[in-house]
Scaffold this active site. Structure first.
Site, PDB file in Angstrom:
ATOM      1  N   ASP A 138       0.800  -0.792   0.182  1.00 38.67           N
ATOM      2  CA  ASP A 138      -0.079   0.095   0.132  1.00 38.67           C
ATOM      3  C   ASP A 138       0.620   1.646  -0.089  1.00 38.67           C
ATOM      4  OD1 ASP A 138      -2.423   1.195  -0.323  1.00 38.67           O
ATOM      5  OD2 ASP A 138      -3.340   0.802   2.282  1.00 38.67           O
ATOM      6  N   ASN A 188     -10.220  -2.666  -7.258  1.00 37.84           N
ATOM      7  CA  ASN A 188      -9.193  -1.957  -8.069  1.00 37.84           C
ATOM      8  C   ASN A 188      -9.453  -1.652  -9.543  1.00 37.84           C
ATOM      9  OD1 ASN A 188      -5.893  -2.882  -6.358  1.00 37.84           O
ATOM     10  ND2 ASN A 188      -7.956  -1.451  -6.224  1.00 37.84           N
TER      11      ASN A 188
HETATM   12  C1  FPP Z   1      -2.001   0.630  -3.509  1.00 38.06           C
HETATM   13  O1  FPP Z   1      -1.551   1.655  -3.514  1.00 38.06           O
HETATM   14  C2  FPP Z   1      -1.250  -0.033  -4.842  1.00 38.06           C
HETATM   15  C3  FPP Z   1      -1.186  -0.869  -5.794  1.00 38.06           C
HETATM   16  C4  FPP Z   1      -3.206  -0.773  -5.540  1.00 38.06           C
HETATM   17  C5  FPP Z   1      -1.423  -1.834  -6.654  1.00 38.06           C
HETATM   18  C6  FPP Z   1       0.227  -2.071  -6.398  1.00 38.06           C
HETATM   19  C7  FPP Z   1       0.371  -2.700  -7.538  1.00 38.06           C
HETATM   20  C8  FPP Z   1       2.177  -3.234  -7.885  1.00 38.06           C
HETATM   21  C9  FPP Z   1       2.790  -1.800  -6.835  1.00 38.06           C
HETATM   22  C10 FPP Z   1       2.700  -3.143  -9.215  1.00 38.06           C
HETATM   23  C11 FPP Z   1       2.518  -4.948  -8.934  1.00 38.06           C
HETATM   24  C12 FPP Z   1       3.303  -5.162 -10.100  1.00 38.06           C
HETATM   25  C13 FPP Z   1       4.135  -6.566  -9.771  1.00 38.06           C
HETATM   26  C14 FPP Z   1       5.179  -6.361 -11.154  1.00 38.06           C
HETATM   27  C15 FPP Z   1       3.536  -7.535  -9.432  1.00 38.06           C
HETATM   28  P1  FPP Z   1      -2.425   2.784  -3.709  1.00 38.06           P
HETATM   29  O2  FPP Z   1      -2.817   3.352  -5.182  1.00 38.06           O
HETATM   30  O3  FPP Z   1      -3.677   2.118  -2.991  1.00 38.06           O
HETATM   31  O4  FPP Z   1      -1.556   3.917  -2.831  1.00 38.06           O
HETATM   32  P2  FPP Z   1      -2.337   5.148  -2.063  1.00 38.06           P
HETATM   33  O5  FPP Z   1      -3.166   4.264  -0.902  1.00 38.06           O
HETATM   34  O6  FPP Z   1      -1.473   6.083  -1.152  1.00 38.06           O
HETATM   35  O7  FPP Z   1      -3.219   5.767  -2.850  1.00 38.06           O
END
Ligand code: FPP
Length: 240
Positions: A18, A66
């Site tokens: 996250d 998502n």
């Molecule tokens: C949450 O942060 C993260 C995600 C929804 C996506 C996670 C995906 C990756 C790190 C890429 C994966 C890649 C591979 C190669 C497996 P958020 O966007 O909800 O952050 P925030 O809460 O700060 O808005």
């Protein structure tokens, strides 16, 4: 030092990555840059986990919820996953990594589904770390799909519903054959499961850190493993 020598390494670590968006915002960058940096960190942490002796790593890359993000962000996340699936074969071969994607892949673009199937097929005999990537994954959806499969077996007469055990259910989930996580890590301050591996995490130790995922390092992973070492897992029993 004695404590270090006796340190238990969790067999299976699951991670809710996250904070990509907040990391980017803090730097005046678009959210997608946070995801791109997050994808780099995943690859590094996979190597670090392997070197530490962790046998399975499961990451939450894209949840069933998502899809409600702006189209441009969904597209950027899918493209990161597409790039990973299409370019990781040589690295997986070199590092002996076995890939499994969990979640309902039938909703993904055809080329991504093909790239996933190809990477899974070509890494299935690797004997090193098992790397599970959750894509279009939700624990409730996973359970729903498992129940459907079990009902279909009952209907066709190959399963007596009275014979259903906890093991039958575990074996019907996307993680069939993989031991339950010993440790769940969630980054960037939130303290909830967000529909991740809810059956499998029943007895796992939960570790929350304020560190945003793009800043996560081997040292942060070591801290989580150290915290895990100070927990006493009782599985509902008494203190020994
Ligand atoms: C949450 O942060 C993260 C995600 C929804 C996506 C996670 C995906 C990756 C790190 C890429 C994966 C890649 C591979 C190669 C497996 P958020 O966007 O909800 O952050 P925030 O809460 O700060 O808005």
């Amino acid at each position: 030092m004695a404590e270090q020598a006796e340190r238990k390494i969790p067999q299976h670590v699951a991670i809710i990555m996250d904070g990509n968006g907040r990391w980017a915002k803090k730097r005046g960058l678009p959210r997608t840059m946070g995801h791109a940096q997050g994808a780099k960190v995943v690859e590094q942490i996979l190597e670090d986990a392997d070197h530490m002796g962790i046998k399975y790593l499961t990451v939450y890359a894209f949840s069933t919820e998502n899809w409600s993000r702006p189209d441009s962000e969904v597209k950027a996340l899918m493209n990161l996953l597409r790039t990973y699936m299409k370019t990781s074969l040589a690295k997986c071969a070199k590092n002996n990594v076995r890939i499994r994607v969990i979640g309902d892949r039938t909703k993904l673009d055809d080329d991504l589904q093909k790239a996933i199937a190809n990477l899974e097929e070509n890494t299935k005999s690797n004997t090193g770390i098992g790397f599970q990537i959750a894509i279009n994954y939700g624990a409730r959806d996973e359970m729903r799909r498992a129940v459907t499969r079990l009902c279909e077996k009952a209907k066709e007469g190959t399963l007596d519903p009275r014979d259903i055990t906890e093991e039958t259910i575990s074996d019907s989930l996307d993680t069939a054959g993989i031991p339950d996580p010993d440790l769940l890590i969630r980054t960037c301050g939130e303290e909830r499961l967000s529909n991740f591996l809810m059956w499998q995490l029943s007895y796992s130790e939960l570790y929350f850190t304020d560190c945003a995922w793009p800043d996560f390092t081997k040292q942060e992973l070591e801290k989580a493993v150290d915290a895990y070492n100070h927990r006493e897992r009782r599985y509902g029993g008494l203190i020994q």
